[in-house]
Design a protein around this motif. Structure first.
Motif, PDB file in Angstrom:
ATOM      1  N   PRO A 125      -9.148  -0.161  12.771  1.00 23.72           N
ATOM      2  CA  PRO A 125      -9.391  -1.320  11.897  1.00 23.72           C
ATOM      3  C   PRO A 125      -8.288  -2.379  12.013  1.00 23.72           C
ATOM      4  CG  PRO A 125      -8.557   0.505  10.597  1.00 23.72           C
ATOM      5  CD  PRO A 125      -8.734   1.034  11.992  1.00 23.72           C
ATOM      6  N   PRO A 126      -8.622  -3.636  11.744  1.00 23.10           N
ATOM      7  CA  PRO A 126      -7.599  -4.696  11.767  1.00 23.10           C
ATOM      8  C   PRO A 126      -6.474  -4.410  10.766  1.00 23.10           C
ATOM      9  CG  PRO A 126      -9.815  -5.624  11.665  1.00 23.10           C
ATOM     10  CD  PRO A 126      -9.950  -4.157  11.427  1.00 23.10           C
ATOM     11  N   LYS A 127      -6.826  -3.786   9.659  1.00 19.33           N
ATOM     12  CA  LYS A 127      -5.845  -3.435   8.642  1.00 19.33           C
ATOM     13  C   LYS A 127      -5.980  -1.948   8.334  1.00 19.33           C
ATOM     14  CE  LYS A 127      -4.438  -4.564   3.901  1.00 19.33           C
ATOM     15  NZ  LYS A 127      -4.753  -5.377   2.683  1.00 19.33           N
ATOM     16  N   LYS A 128      -4.856  -1.266   8.281  1.00 18.29           N
ATOM     17  CA  LYS A 128      -4.882   0.169   8.047  1.00 18.29           C
ATOM     18  C   LYS A 128      -5.621   0.510   6.759  1.00 18.29           C
ATOM     19  CE  LYS A 128      -0.635   1.420  10.515  1.00 18.29           C
ATOM     20  NZ  LYS A 128       0.702   2.069  10.404  1.00 18.29           N
ATOM     21  N   ILE A 129      -6.391   1.572   6.809  1.00 19.85           N
ATOM     22  CA  ILE A 129      -7.124   2.046   5.641  1.00 19.85           C
ATOM     23  C   ILE A 129      -6.305   3.140   4.970  1.00 19.85           C
ATOM     24  CG2 ILE A 129      -9.220   3.235   4.865  1.00 19.85           C
ATOM     25  CD1 ILE A 129     -10.687   1.879   7.189  1.00 19.85           C
ATOM     26  N   LYS A 130      -6.059   2.991   3.698  1.00 18.50           N
ATOM     27  CA  LYS A 130      -5.252   3.962   2.972  1.00 18.50           C
ATOM     28  C   LYS A 130      -6.094   5.167   2.579  1.00 18.50           C
ATOM     29  CE  LYS A 130      -2.140   0.472   1.013  1.00 18.50           C
ATOM     30  NZ  LYS A 130      -1.602  -0.119  -0.241  1.00 18.50           N
ATOM     31  N   GLY A 131      -5.394   6.277   2.399  1.00 16.45           N
ATOM     32  CA  GLY A 131      -6.078   7.511   2.029  1.00 16.45           C
ATOM     33  C   GLY A 131      -6.816   7.400   0.715  1.00 16.45           C
ATOM     34  N   VAL A 132      -6.222   6.700  -0.249  1.00 18.36           N
ATOM     35  CA  VAL A 132      -6.864   6.566  -1.553  1.00 18.36           C
ATOM     36  C   VAL A 132      -8.138   5.740  -1.443  1.00 18.36           C
ATOM     37  CG1 VAL A 132      -5.537   4.502  -2.194  1.00 18.36           C
ATOM     38  CG2 VAL A 132      -6.466   6.014  -3.974  1.00 18.36           C
ATOM     39  N   GLU A 133      -8.153   4.782  -0.520  1.00 18.58           N
ATOM     40  CA  GLU A 133      -9.349   3.963  -0.298  1.00 18.58           C
ATOM     41  C   GLU A 133     -10.464   4.799   0.306  1.00 18.58           C
ATOM     42  OE1 GLU A 133     -10.804   0.226   2.502  1.00 18.58           O
ATOM     43  OE2 GLU A 133      -8.646   0.631   2.252  1.00 18.58           O
ATOM     44  N   LEU A 134     -10.117   5.634   1.282  1.00 18.13           N
ATOM     45  CA  LEU A 134     -11.127   6.494   1.895  1.00 18.13           C
ATOM     46  C   LEU A 134     -11.647   7.507   0.883  1.00 18.13           C
ATOM     47  CD1 LEU A 134     -12.673   7.311   4.437  1.00 18.13           C
ATOM     48  CD2 LEU A 134     -10.799   8.885   4.976  1.00 18.13           C
ATOM     49  N   ALA A 135     -10.752   8.046   0.070  1.00 20.60           N
ATOM     50  CA  ALA A 135     -11.167   9.009  -0.951  1.00 20.60           C
ATOM     51  C   ALA A 135     -12.185   8.392  -1.897  1.00 20.60           C
ATOM     52  CB  ALA A 135      -9.941   9.507  -1.727  1.00 20.60           C
ATOM     53  N   ARG A 136     -11.939   7.146  -2.294  1.00 20.08           N
ATOM     54  CA  ARG A 136     -12.847   6.457  -3.197  1.00 20.08           C
ATOM     55  C   ARG A 136     -14.209   6.238  -2.530  1.00 20.08           C
ATOM     56  NH1 ARG A 136     -10.035   2.150  -3.830  1.00 20.08           N
ATOM     57  NH2 ARG A 136      -8.702   3.060  -5.435  1.00 20.08           N
ATOM     58  N   ALA A 137     -14.189   5.873  -1.245  1.00 18.22           N
ATOM     59  CA  ALA A 137     -15.441   5.609  -0.533  1.00 18.22           C
ATOM     60  C   ALA A 137     -16.254   6.886  -0.325  1.00 18.22           C
ATOM     61  CB  ALA A 137     -15.140   4.964   0.822  1.00 18.22           C
ATOM     62  N   VAL A 138     -15.568   7.990  -0.074  1.00 14.68           N
ATOM     63  CA  VAL A 138     -16.260   9.255   0.185  1.00 14.68           C
ATOM     64  C   VAL A 138     -16.679   9.933  -1.112  1.00 14.68           C
ATOM     65  CG1 VAL A 138     -16.013  11.556   1.225  1.00 14.68           C
ATOM     66  CG2 VAL A 138     -15.071   9.559   2.391  1.00 14.68           C
ATOM     67  N   GLY A 139     -15.924   9.676  -2.180  1.00 23.09           N
ATOM     68  CA  GLY A 139     -16.218  10.317  -3.446  1.00 23.09           C
ATOM     69  C   GLY A 139     -15.492  11.631  -3.639  1.00 23.09           C
ATOM     70  N   VAL A 140     -14.301  11.733  -3.016  1.00 25.64           N
ATOM     71  CA  VAL A 140     -13.471  12.928  -3.178  1.00 25.64           C
ATOM     72  C   VAL A 140     -12.133  12.514  -3.761  1.00 25.64           C
ATOM     73  CG1 VAL A 140     -14.585  14.113  -1.253  1.00 25.64           C
ATOM     74  CG2 VAL A 140     -12.533  12.747  -0.820  1.00 25.64           C
ATOM     75  N   LYS A 141     -11.323  13.487  -4.131  1.00 21.24           N
ATOM     76  CA  LYS A 141     -10.001  13.203  -4.647  1.00 21.24           C
ATOM     77  C   LYS A 141      -9.024  12.974  -3.494  1.00 21.24           C
ATOM     78  CE  LYS A 141     -10.705  15.763  -8.944  1.00 21.24           C
ATOM     79  NZ  LYS A 141     -10.229  16.865  -9.820  1.00 21.24           N
ATOM     80  N   PRO A 142      -7.994  12.140  -3.702  1.00 18.97           N
ATOM     81  CA  PRO A 142      -7.031  11.848  -2.626  1.00 18.97           C
ATOM     82  C   PRO A 142      -6.438  13.082  -1.959  1.00 18.97           C
ATOM     83  CG  PRO A 142      -6.723  10.308  -4.427  1.00 18.97           C
ATOM     84  CD  PRO A 142      -7.738  11.311  -4.897  1.00 18.97           C
ATOM     85  N   PRO A 143      -6.183  14.198  -2.676  1.00 20.09           N
ATOM     86  CA  PRO A 143      -5.654  15.382  -1.981  1.00 20.09           C
ATOM     87  C   PRO A 143      -6.575  15.907  -0.888  1.00 20.09           C
ATOM     88  CG  PRO A 143      -5.230  15.579  -4.328  1.00 20.09           C
ATOM     89  CD  PRO A 143      -6.125  14.383  -4.159  1.00 20.09           C
ATOM     90  N   SER A 144      -7.880  15.702  -1.050  1.00 15.79           N
ATOM     91  CA  SER A 144      -8.817  16.144  -0.012  1.00 15.79           C
ATOM     92  C   SER A 144      -8.589  15.359   1.281  1.00 15.79           C
ATOM     93  CB  SER A 144     -10.261  15.971  -0.477  1.00 15.79           C
ATOM     94  OG  SER A 144     -10.540  16.803  -1.575  1.00 15.79           O
ATOM     95  N   VAL A 145      -8.377  14.044   1.146  1.00 16.73           N
ATOM     96  CA  VAL A 145      -8.088  13.224   2.323  1.00 16.73           C
ATOM     97  C   VAL A 145      -6.750  13.639   2.927  1.00 16.73           C
ATOM     98  CG1 VAL A 145      -7.674  10.881   3.161  1.00 16.73           C
ATOM     99  CG2 VAL A 145      -9.471  11.299   1.455  1.00 16.73           C
ATOM    100  N   SER A 146      -5.774  13.929   2.076  1.00 15.02           N
ATOM    101  CA  SER A 146      -4.469  14.392   2.571  1.00 15.02           C
ATOM    102  C   SER A 146      -4.615  15.675   3.368  1.00 15.02           C
ATOM    103  CB  SER A 146      -3.508  14.611   1.396  1.00 15.02           C
ATOM    104  OG  SER A 146      -3.263  13.400   0.711  1.00 15.02           O
TER     105      SER A 146
END
Length: 247
Positions: free
Chosen positions: A16-37
């Protein structure tokens, strides 16, 4: 990029042109940030189902590539329902008839012959022990199907090392027809052969390779049907195996 963590970091930080943060991906997927971690650290080695589809859609990448590392990183088309289809530039997902196979959120496991020889059901397999997932060859492939990768010469040249056979485990022996291709378990050994049913209902397993010995053996008591082979494909670069579609 051999691991989910490597592919996910690439999709979040490099593509991506701008890095996607873990918390953003977690929100989009519908999981908690620790899952992305856990995905990014490698603690969780697989991503499946709705999580895979939502993450792939948010990151604009091929769900098959994200899950397995196979295929194109990005796909040429995305339909309005959120399912993905691959463009003609993606050779990894071509069906035998040279049509382009659809890629959906459903991925099927590629089991080892050891797993096939020991399994009671696909659901009983430890998902962390599955190293490869592939999309179905048809939109109507039944749930519970799995792939096996052909090894050996017993069915050469119709099937060669590296071919993939699609197995439906929900068939019973009473459902089978003569000349069906089946996977059978004897103790913990699984084998792929053609079924021969004589007029007196005696059943035999036959190798497609006429030079393979023993070429034919009796389907004996104690042998168990693992499943019916309903389809097959060969990666591009080699002659195609015989199509065996049956459902």
């Amino acid at each position: 990029m051999k691991t989910l963590a490597e592919r996910l970091k690439y999709a979040m930080e490099v593509l991506p042109p701008k890095k996607i943060k873990g918390v953003e991906l977690a929100r989009a997927v519908g999981v908690k940030p620790p899952s992305v971690s856990d995905w990014l650290s490698g603690k969780s080695k697989t991503m499946e189902g709705e999580n895979l589809l939502r993450a792939s859609k948010h990151l604009n990448v091929n769900p098959v590539w994200l899950a397995t590392g196979n295929g194109e990183i990005k796909l040429d088309q995305q339909n309005n329902s959120g399912n993905f289809t691959n463009g003609s530039s993606n050779p990894d997902l071509r069906a035998l008839d040279n049509n382009i196979a659809p890629v959906t959120a459903k991925l099927l496991p590629v089991l080892s012959w050891v797993q096939a020889g020991a399994m009671t059901s696909v659901e009983a397999i430890n998902l962390s022990e599955i190293n490869e997932w592939l999309p179905p060859l048809s939109h109507d492939d039944p749930d519970g199907c799995f792939y096996l990768k052909v090894v050996g010469i017993s069915n050469f040249p119709t099937y060669i090392d590296g071919d993939y056979i699609l197995v439906n485990p929900k068939f019973q022996v009473s459902d089978l027809l003569s000349e069906d291709l089946i996977v059978v378990r004897n103790n913990t050994d699984a084998t792929f052969k053609k079924l021969i049913i004589e007029s007196d209902e005696r059943k035999y397993l036959q190798a497609l390779n006429p030079n393979f010995q023993p070429n034919i053996i009796e389907f004996e008591d104690g042998m168990e049907l693992v499943g019916l082979v309903i389809d097959a494909f060969r990666p591009l670069g080699a002659s195609r195996p015989k199509r065996v579609r049956r459902s």
